[in-house]
Design a protein around this motif. Structure first.
Motif, PDB file in Angstrom:
ATOM      1  N   LEU A 104     -12.745 -25.733  -1.981  1.00  0.00           N
ATOM      2  CA  LEU A 104     -13.446 -24.648  -1.303  1.00  0.00           C
ATOM      3  C   LEU A 104     -12.710 -24.260  -0.030  1.00  0.00           C
ATOM      4  O   LEU A 104     -12.425 -23.078   0.208  1.00  0.00           O
ATOM      5  N   GLY A 105     -12.375 -25.236   0.788  1.00  0.00           N
ATOM      6  CA  GLY A 105     -11.677 -24.962   2.033  1.00  0.00           C
ATOM      7  C   GLY A 105     -10.328 -24.314   1.814  1.00  0.00           C
ATOM      8  O   GLY A 105      -9.965 -23.350   2.500  1.00  0.00           O
ATOM      9  N   PHE A 106      -9.576 -24.816   0.843  1.00  0.00           N
ATOM     10  CA  PHE A 106      -8.261 -24.250   0.561  1.00  0.00           C
ATOM     11  C   PHE A 106      -8.374 -22.816   0.074  1.00  0.00           C
ATOM     12  O   PHE A 106      -7.633 -21.935   0.525  1.00  0.00           O
ATOM     13  N   ASP A 107      -9.286 -22.561  -0.862  1.00  0.00           N
ATOM     14  CA  ASP A 107      -9.432 -21.219  -1.425  1.00  0.00           C
ATOM     15  C   ASP A 107      -9.830 -20.204  -0.361  1.00  0.00           C
ATOM     16  O   ASP A 107      -9.283 -19.099  -0.304  1.00  0.00           O
ATOM     17  N   VAL A 108     -10.773 -20.576   0.497  1.00  0.00           N
ATOM     18  CA  VAL A 108     -11.217 -19.653   1.548  1.00  0.00           C
ATOM     19  C   VAL A 108     -10.087 -19.428   2.554  1.00  0.00           C
ATOM     20  O   VAL A 108      -9.832 -18.293   2.964  1.00  0.00           O
ATOM     21  N   LEU A 109      -9.394 -20.487   2.934  1.00  0.00           N
ATOM     22  CA  LEU A 109      -8.273 -20.342   3.869  1.00  0.00           C
ATOM     23  C   LEU A 109      -7.161 -19.489   3.258  1.00  0.00           C
ATOM     24  O   LEU A 109      -6.636 -18.578   3.912  1.00  0.00           O
ATOM     25  N   ALA A 110      -6.813 -19.751   2.014  1.00  0.00           N
ATOM     26  CA  ALA A 110      -5.749 -18.991   1.353  1.00  0.00           C
ATOM     27  C   ALA A 110      -6.131 -17.519   1.219  1.00  0.00           C
ATOM     28  O   ALA A 110      -5.287 -16.632   1.437  1.00  0.00           O
ATOM     29  N   SER A 111      -7.378 -17.236   0.882  1.00  0.00           N
ATOM     30  CA  SER A 111      -7.787 -15.833   0.771  1.00  0.00           C
ATOM     31  C   SER A 111      -7.771 -15.157   2.140  1.00  0.00           C
ATOM     32  O   SER A 111      -7.394 -13.988   2.251  1.00  0.00           O
ATOM     33  N   GLY A 112      -8.142 -15.873   3.179  1.00  0.00           N
ATOM     34  CA  GLY A 112      -8.092 -15.314   4.531  1.00  0.00           C
ATOM     35  C   GLY A 112      -6.678 -15.023   4.988  1.00  0.00           C
ATOM     36  O   GLY A 112      -6.399 -13.974   5.580  1.00  0.00           O
ATOM     37  N   VAL A 113      -5.762 -15.942   4.703  1.00  0.00           N
ATOM     38  CA  VAL A 113      -4.362 -15.743   5.082  1.00  0.00           C
ATOM     39  C   VAL A 113      -3.770 -14.561   4.311  1.00  0.00           C
ATOM     40  O   VAL A 113      -3.096 -13.700   4.890  1.00  0.00           O
ATOM     41  N   LEU A 114      -4.033 -14.489   3.027  1.00  0.00           N
ATOM     42  CA  LEU A 114      -3.523 -13.375   2.224  1.00  0.00           C
ATOM     43  C   LEU A 114      -4.118 -12.058   2.707  1.00  0.00           C
ATOM     44  O   LEU A 114      -3.407 -11.049   2.819  1.00  0.00           O
ATOM     45  N   ALA A 115      -5.406 -12.040   3.023  1.00  0.00           N
ATOM     46  CA  ALA A 115      -6.038 -10.820   3.538  1.00  0.00           C
ATOM     47  C   ALA A 115      -5.391 -10.399   4.856  1.00  0.00           C
ATOM     48  O   ALA A 115      -5.110  -9.212   5.069  1.00  0.00           O
ATOM     49  N   ALA A 116      -5.134 -11.358   5.736  1.00  0.00           N
ATOM     50  CA  ALA A 116      -4.491 -11.038   7.011  1.00  0.00           C
ATOM     51  C   ALA A 116      -3.088 -10.473   6.795  1.00  0.00           C
ATOM     52  O   ALA A 116      -2.694  -9.504   7.450  1.00  0.00           O
ATOM     53  N   LEU A 117      -2.345 -11.044   5.868  1.00  0.00           N
ATOM     54  CA  LEU A 117      -1.003 -10.544   5.573  1.00  0.00           C
ATOM     55  C   LEU A 117      -1.052  -9.129   4.997  1.00  0.00           C
ATOM     56  O   LEU A 117      -0.239  -8.273   5.347  1.00  0.00           O
ATOM     57  N   LEU A 118      -2.011  -8.882   4.119  1.00  0.00           N
ATOM     58  CA  LEU A 118      -2.136  -7.546   3.534  1.00  0.00           C
ATOM     59  C   LEU A 118      -2.529  -6.515   4.587  1.00  0.00           C
ATOM     60  O   LEU A 118      -2.029  -5.393   4.588  1.00  0.00           O
ATOM     61  N   MET A 119      -3.433  -6.905   5.487  1.00  0.00           N
ATOM     62  CA  MET A 119      -3.832  -5.980   6.548  1.00  0.00           C
ATOM     63  C   MET A 119      -2.667  -5.708   7.498  1.00  0.00           C
ATOM     64  O   MET A 119      -2.469  -4.577   7.932  1.00  0.00           O
ATOM     65  N   ARG A 120      -1.908  -6.731   7.795  1.00  0.00           N
ATOM     66  CA  ARG A 120      -0.744  -6.568   8.683  1.00  0.00           C
ATOM     67  C   ARG A 120       0.308  -5.671   8.043  1.00  0.00           C
ATOM     68  O   ARG A 120       0.874  -4.798   8.682  1.00  0.00           O
ATOM     69  N   ARG A 121       0.521  -5.877   6.751  1.00  0.00           N
ATOM     70  CA  ARG A 121       1.519  -5.084   6.038  1.00  0.00           C
ATOM     71  C   ARG A 121       1.120  -3.607   5.964  1.00  0.00           C
ATOM     72  O   ARG A 121       1.955  -2.725   6.050  1.00  0.00           O
ATOM     73  N   SER A 122      -0.179  -3.345   5.837  1.00  0.00           N
ATOM     74  CA  SER A 122      -0.632  -1.966   5.697  1.00  0.00           C
ATOM     75  C   SER A 122      -0.861  -1.286   7.040  1.00  0.00           C
ATOM     76  O   SER A 122      -1.200  -0.109   7.088  1.00  0.00           O
ATOM     77  N   GLY A 123      -0.706  -2.025   8.133  1.00  0.00           N
ATOM     78  CA  GLY A 123      -0.935  -1.443   9.446  1.00  0.00           C
ATOM     79  C   GLY A 123      -2.407  -1.279   9.757  1.00  0.00           C
ATOM     80  O   GLY A 123      -2.806  -0.442  10.550  1.00  0.00           O
ATOM     81  N   PHE A 124      -3.247  -2.086   9.136  1.00  0.00           N
ATOM     82  CA  PHE A 124      -4.695  -1.997   9.302  1.00  0.00           C
ATOM     83  C   PHE A 124      -5.109  -2.132  10.760  1.00  0.00           C
ATOM     84  O   PHE A 124      -5.927  -1.368  11.245  1.00  0.00           O
ATOM     85  N   ALA A 125      -4.509  -3.051  11.487  1.00  0.00           N
ATOM     86  CA  ALA A 125      -4.873  -3.265  12.885  1.00  0.00           C
ATOM     87  C   ALA A 125      -4.504  -2.052  13.729  1.00  0.00           C
ATOM     88  O   ALA A 125      -5.247  -1.679  14.642  1.00  0.00           O
ATOM     89  N   ARG A 126      -3.383  -1.412  13.436  1.00  0.00           N
ATOM     90  CA  ARG A 126      -2.986  -0.227  14.197  1.00  0.00           C
ATOM     91  C   ARG A 126      -3.955   0.921  13.978  1.00  0.00           C
ATOM     92  O   ARG A 126      -4.244   1.682  14.882  1.00  0.00           O
ATOM     93  N   THR A 127      -4.478   1.069  12.754  1.00  0.00           N
ATOM     94  CA  THR A 127      -5.398   2.174  12.484  1.00  0.00           C
ATOM     95  C   THR A 127      -6.744   1.941  13.173  1.00  0.00           C
ATOM     96  O   THR A 127      -7.431   2.895  13.504  1.00  0.00           O
ATOM     97  N   LEU A 128      -7.123   0.700  13.397  1.00  0.00           N
ATOM     98  CA  LEU A 128      -8.370   0.415  14.088  1.00  0.00           C
ATOM     99  C   LEU A 128      -8.273   0.704  15.579  1.00  0.00           C
ATOM    100  O   LEU A 128      -9.243   1.110  16.200  1.00  0.00           O
ATOM    101  N   THR A 129      -7.088   0.509  16.155  1.00  0.00           N
ATOM    102  CA  THR A 129      -6.943   0.653  17.604  1.00  0.00           C
ATOM    103  C   THR A 129      -6.401   2.027  18.013  1.00  0.00           C
ATOM    104  O   THR A 129      -6.394   2.351  19.182  1.00  0.00           O
ATOM    105  N   SER A 130      -5.956   2.828  17.051  1.00  0.00           N
ATOM    106  CA  SER A 130      -5.411   4.146  17.412  1.00  0.00           C
ATOM    107  C   SER A 130      -6.549   5.095  17.766  1.00  0.00           C
ATOM    108  O   SER A 130      -7.654   5.018  17.240  1.00  0.00           O
ATOM    109  N   THR A 131      -6.281   5.998  18.696  1.00  0.00           N
ATOM    110  CA  THR A 131      -7.282   6.966  19.138  1.00  0.00           C
ATOM    111  C   THR A 131      -6.798   8.369  18.828  1.00  0.00           C
ATOM    112  O   THR A 131      -6.443   9.133  19.712  1.00  0.00           O
ATOM    113  N   ASN A 132      -6.775   8.690  17.570  1.00  0.00           N
ATOM    114  CA  ASN A 132      -6.298  10.023  17.155  1.00  0.00           C
ATOM    115  C   ASN A 132      -7.371  11.049  17.310  1.00  0.00           C
ATOM    116  O   ASN A 132      -8.454  11.013  17.142  1.00  0.00           O
TER     117      ASN A 132
END
Length: 80
Positions: free
Chosen positions: A52-80
């Motif tokens: 359980l711990g490994f699966d949740v940690l692995a999914s969290g790490v993969l989600a963070a990598l996918l968000m970083r790759r897509s620029g998700f954090a930049r779109t949240l902080t941009s003020t267009n």
């Protein structure tokens, strides 16, 4: 059940990695309830919690990598 996770993983790797994140997290949830559906005396007592711990940690790490790759954090902080 294993076949379902395998199918989602294959489709996820071919189509959308967010399916892999969902499958890993789903497998972690399944690990939490595993003892209610399947009795397996050959599995050590600590294994479901570890899995359980490994699966949740692995999914969290993969989600963070996918968000970083897509620029998700930049779109949240941009003020267009």
């Amino acid at each position: 059940m294993a076949g379902l996770f395998l199918a989602v993983a294959v489709v996820g790797f071919k189509k959308n990695l967010w399916l892999v994140v969902a499958a890993l997290a789903g497998h972690g949830v399944f690990d939490f309830f595993h003892h209610l559906f399947i009795e397996n005396p050959g599995v050590p007592m600590w294994w479901p919690g570890f899995c359980l711990g490994f699966d949740v940690l692995a999914s969290g790490v993969l989600a963070a990598l996918l968000m970083r790759r897509s620029g998700f954090a930049r779109t949240l902080t941009s003020t267009n």
